[in-house]
Design a protein around this motif. Sequence first.
Motif, PDB file in Angstrom:
ATOM      1  N   UNK A 204     -14.541  25.460  21.359  1.00 24.88           N
ATOM      2  CA  UNK A 204     -13.597  25.785  22.187  1.00 24.88           C
ATOM      3  C   UNK A 204     -12.933  25.155  22.251  1.00 24.88           C
ATOM      4  N   UNK A 205     -13.204  23.695  22.168  1.00 22.84           N
ATOM      5  CA  UNK A 205     -12.115  22.279  21.256  1.00 22.84           C
ATOM      6  C   UNK A 205     -11.763  21.816  22.981  1.00 22.84           C
ATOM      7  N   UNK A 206     -11.742  22.316  23.525  1.00 21.82           N
ATOM      8  CA  UNK A 206     -11.471  22.917  25.102  1.00 21.82           C
ATOM      9  C   UNK A 206     -12.118  21.653  25.749  1.00 21.82           C
ATOM     10  N   UNK A 207     -12.075  20.157  25.028  1.00 23.57           N
ATOM     11  CA  UNK A 207     -12.723  19.749  26.316  1.00 23.57           C
ATOM     12  C   UNK A 207     -13.200  18.717  27.389  1.00 23.57           C
ATOM     13  N   UNK A 208     -11.225  19.135  27.985  1.00 19.15           N
ATOM     14  CA  UNK A 208     -10.778  18.499  29.205  1.00 19.15           C
ATOM     15  C   UNK A 208     -11.799  19.702  30.012  1.00 19.15           C
ATOM     16  N   UNK A 209     -11.817  21.043  29.741  1.00 21.24           N
ATOM     17  CA  UNK A 209     -12.276  22.010  30.561  1.00 21.24           C
ATOM     18  C   UNK A 209     -13.546  21.604  30.486  1.00 21.24           C
ATOM     19  N   UNK A 210     -14.412  21.340  29.454  1.00 18.03           N
ATOM     20  CA  UNK A 210     -15.727  21.175  29.580  1.00 18.03           C
ATOM     21  C   UNK A 210     -16.028  20.152  30.614  1.00 18.03           C
ATOM     22  N   UNK A 211     -15.006  19.359  29.819  1.00 17.56           N
ATOM     23  CA  UNK A 211     -15.614  18.028  31.082  1.00 17.56           C
ATOM     24  C   UNK A 211     -15.868  18.659  32.909  1.00 17.56           C
ATOM     25  N   UNK A 212     -14.290  18.838  32.737  1.00 19.10           N
ATOM     26  CA  UNK A 212     -14.119  19.540  34.239  1.00 19.10           C
ATOM     27  C   UNK A 212     -15.343  20.268  35.216  1.00 19.10           C
ATOM     28  N   UNK A 213     -15.926  21.180  34.450  1.00 17.17           N
ATOM     29  CA  UNK A 213     -16.844  22.240  34.140  1.00 17.17           C
ATOM     30  C   UNK A 213     -18.327  21.548  34.415  1.00 17.17           C
ATOM     31  N   UNK A 214     -18.489  20.519  33.197  1.00 21.36           N
ATOM     32  CA  UNK A 214     -20.170  20.320  33.439  1.00 21.36           C
ATOM     33  C   UNK A 214     -20.142  19.005  34.763  1.00 21.36           C
ATOM     34  N   UNK A 215     -18.261  18.468  34.963  1.00 19.71           N
ATOM     35  CA  UNK A 215     -19.200  17.233  36.390  1.00 19.71           C
ATOM     36  C   UNK A 215     -18.212  18.043  37.701  1.00 19.71           C
ATOM     37  N   UNK A 216     -18.182  19.019  37.513  1.00 25.26           N
ATOM     38  CA  UNK A 216     -17.436  19.480  38.764  1.00 25.26           C
ATOM     39  C   UNK A 216     -16.183  19.184  39.893  1.00 25.26           C
ATOM     40  N   UNK A 217     -15.692  17.872  38.570  1.00 25.55           N
ATOM     41  CA  UNK A 217     -14.750  16.897  38.910  1.00 25.55           C
ATOM     42  C   UNK A 217     -13.430  17.470  39.039  1.00 25.55           C
ATOM     43  N   UNK A 218     -12.043  17.087  40.052  1.00 22.05           N
ATOM     44  CA  UNK A 218     -10.874  17.942  39.616  1.00 22.05           C
ATOM     45  C   UNK A 218     -10.424  15.650  39.007  1.00 22.05           C
TER      46      UNK A 218
END
Length: 366
Positions: A204-218
């Motif tokens: 979906x091109x939303x790499x920031x959302x992917x990173x948050x989801x994958x890492x669980x980080x804020x």
Amino acid sequence: MSKALVAMSGGVDSSVAAYLTKKAGYETIGVTMKLYENETAGICSDKTCCSLSDIEDARNVAYDLGIPYYVFNFTGNFEENVIDRFIRAYEEGKTPNPCIDCNRYLKFEKLMERGRELGQDYVVTGHYAIVEKDPASGRYLLKKSVDRHKDQSYVLYSLTQEQLAHVMFPLGGMCKEQTRKIAEEQGFVNARKHESQDICFVPDGDYAAFIRRFTGKDYPDGDFVDQEGNVLGTHKGIIKYTIGQRKGLGLALPHPMYVCRKDMEKNQVILGENRDLFHSSFEIENINWISTEPPKGEIQVEAKVRYSQKASPAVVHPLSENRARVEFREPQRAITPGQACVMYDGEYVVGGGTIVNVFNTENDTL
């Protein structure tokens, strides 16, 4: 008879590469690399590669060609060498190119290693590029493809001499429409299949959302500031922004402003005018030299710092065997740490490396 393992993604290019390999007389097998679970991407999409539908398309083509077909599970390798590097780069304020890492660590390292274990002589892919051997030097050379719009030599710069000796790119001398025509003539199910332009694990091109989801980080909010440090507003997490970005800042500004750099320690995104994005001088590291041994002195090349960019004249000043300073004759826009700089001598790739430092007009690191 030489043996060839064809990396089949389920797309038209790799399917035609498999057809041409078999037609050329090689004992051919088809392989799809399973790189991640669909749940990792968070989305089930036909736009991704390596999905279940892609595997079925590749299997169908292999069946039509009468060649053995296998699926290799490389999910652990992909997470370690591509996804983790992707995330780490953004956390360090860089902009990664995961396709280059996938080629380097998966297609031409792990897959080639597996091919050797299976007694294969070559690994074949559907990339648009050409491999030649220079009779004078004995070196293998990487050359631009005939189809300039599809040329993928930029993302293949990391290929070593050993790898170049054992790879084949059957499509390098063809144009895309020729590839499509062959696929249609052979009745391949994917002859007119949509061509993905997305990062496969972020469809979906939303790499920031992917990173948050994958890492669980804020990744906390911080300040947008101008070149003088004046606060212009609040950003929504520093990983969301890339050099050269104008849209999606969420600011009401009197005139267009662009992301010029990021200060990770201060959690600031620095904005500026379009002219602030142009620079001439930068450093690259982890250089892979292809057409030459590491040079002892400066060399003249044409270089580009993005896949879609036209190569421009530059001077390369070696700092060590795998590090150099590059000086463009004319300033280039949005030279970005984490991206690749690939150097050319006409049609041939001289080498390439990862951009690490960009310098302003006073020779200070940005």
